[in-house]
Design an enzyme around this catalytic site. Structure first.
Site, short mmCIF file in Angstrom:
data_model
loop_
_atom_site.label_atom_id
_atom_site.label_comp_id
_atom_site.label_asym_id
_atom_site.label_seq_id
_atom_site.Cartn_x
_atom_site.Cartn_y
_atom_site.Cartn_z
N GLY A 14 0.77 -1.24 0.00
CA GLY A 14 0.00 0.00 0.00
C GLY A 14 0.80 1.29 0.00
N ASN A 16 1.38 3.12 -2.61
CA ASN A 16 0.63 4.08 -3.43
C ASN A 16 -0.56 4.64 -2.66
OD1 ASN A 16 1.60 4.50 -6.33
ND2 ASN A 16 1.86 2.29 -6.04
N MET A 92 -4.44 -7.08 -6.98
CA MET A 92 -3.95 -8.22 -7.76
C MET A 92 -5.07 -9.16 -8.21
SD MET A 92 -0.89 -7.36 -7.93
CE MET A 92 -0.06 -8.77 -8.65
N ARG A 93 -6.20 -8.61 -8.58
CA ARG A 93 -7.29 -9.42 -9.12
C ARG A 93 -7.69 -8.87 -10.48
NH1 ARG A 93 -7.15 -13.89 -7.11
NH2 ARG A 93 -9.23 -14.31 -7.96
N ASN A 109 -5.81 2.43 -12.97
CA ASN A 109 -4.81 1.50 -12.43
C ASN A 109 -3.43 2.11 -12.62
OD1 ASN A 109 -3.79 -1.05 -11.47
ND2 ASN A 109 -3.23 -1.53 -13.58
N HIS A 111 0.57 0.89 -13.29
CA HIS A 111 1.33 -0.28 -13.72
C HIS A 111 2.82 0.09 -13.77
CE1 HIS A 111 2.14 -4.01 -15.80
NE2 HIS A 111 2.87 -3.35 -16.66
N GLY A 145 -9.03 -5.57 -21.12
CA GLY A 145 -7.78 -6.30 -21.33
C GLY A 145 -6.85 -6.21 -20.12
N ASP A 147 -3.96 -4.48 -18.69
CA ASP A 147 -3.12 -3.28 -18.80
C ASP A 147 -3.19 -2.63 -20.18
OD1 ASP A 147 -2.22 -3.71 -16.13
OD2 ASP A 147 -0.77 -5.16 -16.85
N GLU A 176 5.85 6.42 -9.39
CA GLU A 176 4.43 6.09 -9.21
C GLU A 176 3.81 7.05 -8.20
OE1 GLU A 176 3.46 1.97 -8.44
OE2 GLU A 176 5.18 1.26 -9.56
C1 GRF Z 1 3.09 -1.06 -7.68
O1 GRF Z 1 4.32 -1.30 -8.29
C2 GRF Z 1 2.03 -0.91 -8.73
O2 GRF Z 1 2.50 -0.33 -9.89
C3 GRF Z 1 1.63 -2.33 -8.97
O3 GRF Z 1 1.65 -2.94 -7.71
C4 GRF Z 1 2.57 -2.25 -6.88
C5 GRF Z 1 1.83 -1.84 -5.65
O4 GRF Z 1 2.66 -1.29 -4.69
N1 GRF Z 1 0.36 -2.37 -9.65
P1 GRF Z 1 2.06 -0.67 -3.36
O5 GRF Z 1 1.19 -1.76 -2.71
O6 GRF Z 1 1.27 0.53 -3.72
O7 GRF Z 1 3.26 -0.37 -2.52
#
Ligand code: GRF
Length: 216
Positions: A14, A16, A92-93, A109, A111, A145, A147, A176
């Site tokens: 988490g 982000n 992750m789903r 999202n 990526h 799709g 990504d 990010e």
């Molecule tokens: C990040 O690298 C994001 O791009 C990917 O999963 C990771 C999540 O990291 N989709 P966090 O849980 O936000 O630290």
């Protein structure tokens, strides 16, 4: 005008989410984080949200017979909390049409690669193994799709000769944490529109620089 409400979906640590929380608390992100949902009961993201006083829900995919049933539970929680935008932050789903139809052009999202290069998982290692000189991160709308949805914003980082997946991930994560709050703020301000595959941002600054790596 009523405050723009986001729902964050996260499966992991988490960072982000934390950045979104920090930007919101600093007044740089003018949204309300209505709730944080995780499919993983032990996700660090749930703890981060609770520490910030944000409502959390664990909706475990293992409790549902199909991806669609799981998505119906997500949609119902997100709608109950009047969410305007669904923010996937390390979720992750795979999202089904149940979610996509409930939030048309309202799911984004992040990526950790420069899409359309390296969709999917373990993409930092893939970029290194390929010998790419640059990678980065992409915020995009989610479509059916993997990504593949329209791109809102990207940031670029170099791939250095001594890089491992972990050192590259760290460099990408820093970016990010810059571009995800930016994208959310643009959407909250109503400045983002989609024209076919292209995402238009009203009144954004022009970008004129060129990057070369290695530099000499
Ligand atoms: C990040 O690298 C994001 O791009 C990917 O999963 C990771 C999540 O990291 N989709 P966090 O849980 O936000 O630290």
């Amino acid at each position: 005008m009523s405050i723009f409400r986001i729902g964050v979906l996260a499966s992991g640590g988490g960072t982000n989410l934390q950045t979104i929380i920090d930007h919101q608390k600093a007044g740089k992100l003018t949204v309300e984080i209505a709730l944080v949902i995780s499919n993983n009961p032990t996700a660090g993201a749930l703890q981060r949200a609770q520490a910030a006083g944000i409502k959390t829900l664990c909706i475990n995919h293992r409790d549902y017979n199909s991806r669609e049933d799981f998505d119906r539970a997500l949609v119902s929680a997100l709608k109950d909390n009047d969410v305007n935008l669904v923010v996937l932050a390390g979720f992750m789903r795979i999202i089904t049409d149940v979610m996509l139809n409930a939030f048309v052009h309202r799911i984004i999202n992040i990526h950790p690669a420069l899409l359309p290069a390296f969709p999917g998982i373990n993409v930092q290692q893939q970029a290194i193994d390929y010998g790419a000189r640059f990678s980065g991160c992409t915020v995009h709308f989610v479509d059916g799709g993997v990504d593949t949805g329209p791109i809102i914003i990207q940031a670029v980082v170099p791939i250095l000769p001594q890089d491992t997946a972990s050192s590259l991930s760290e460099r990408i994560l820093e970016q990010e944490h810059r571009i995800y709050p930016q994208a959310i703020q643009w959407i909250a301000e109503g400045r983002v529109s989609i024209e076919g595959r292209k995402v238009m941002i009203a009144d954004s600054a022009d970008c004129e620089s060129t990057l070369i790596n290695p530099i000499s």
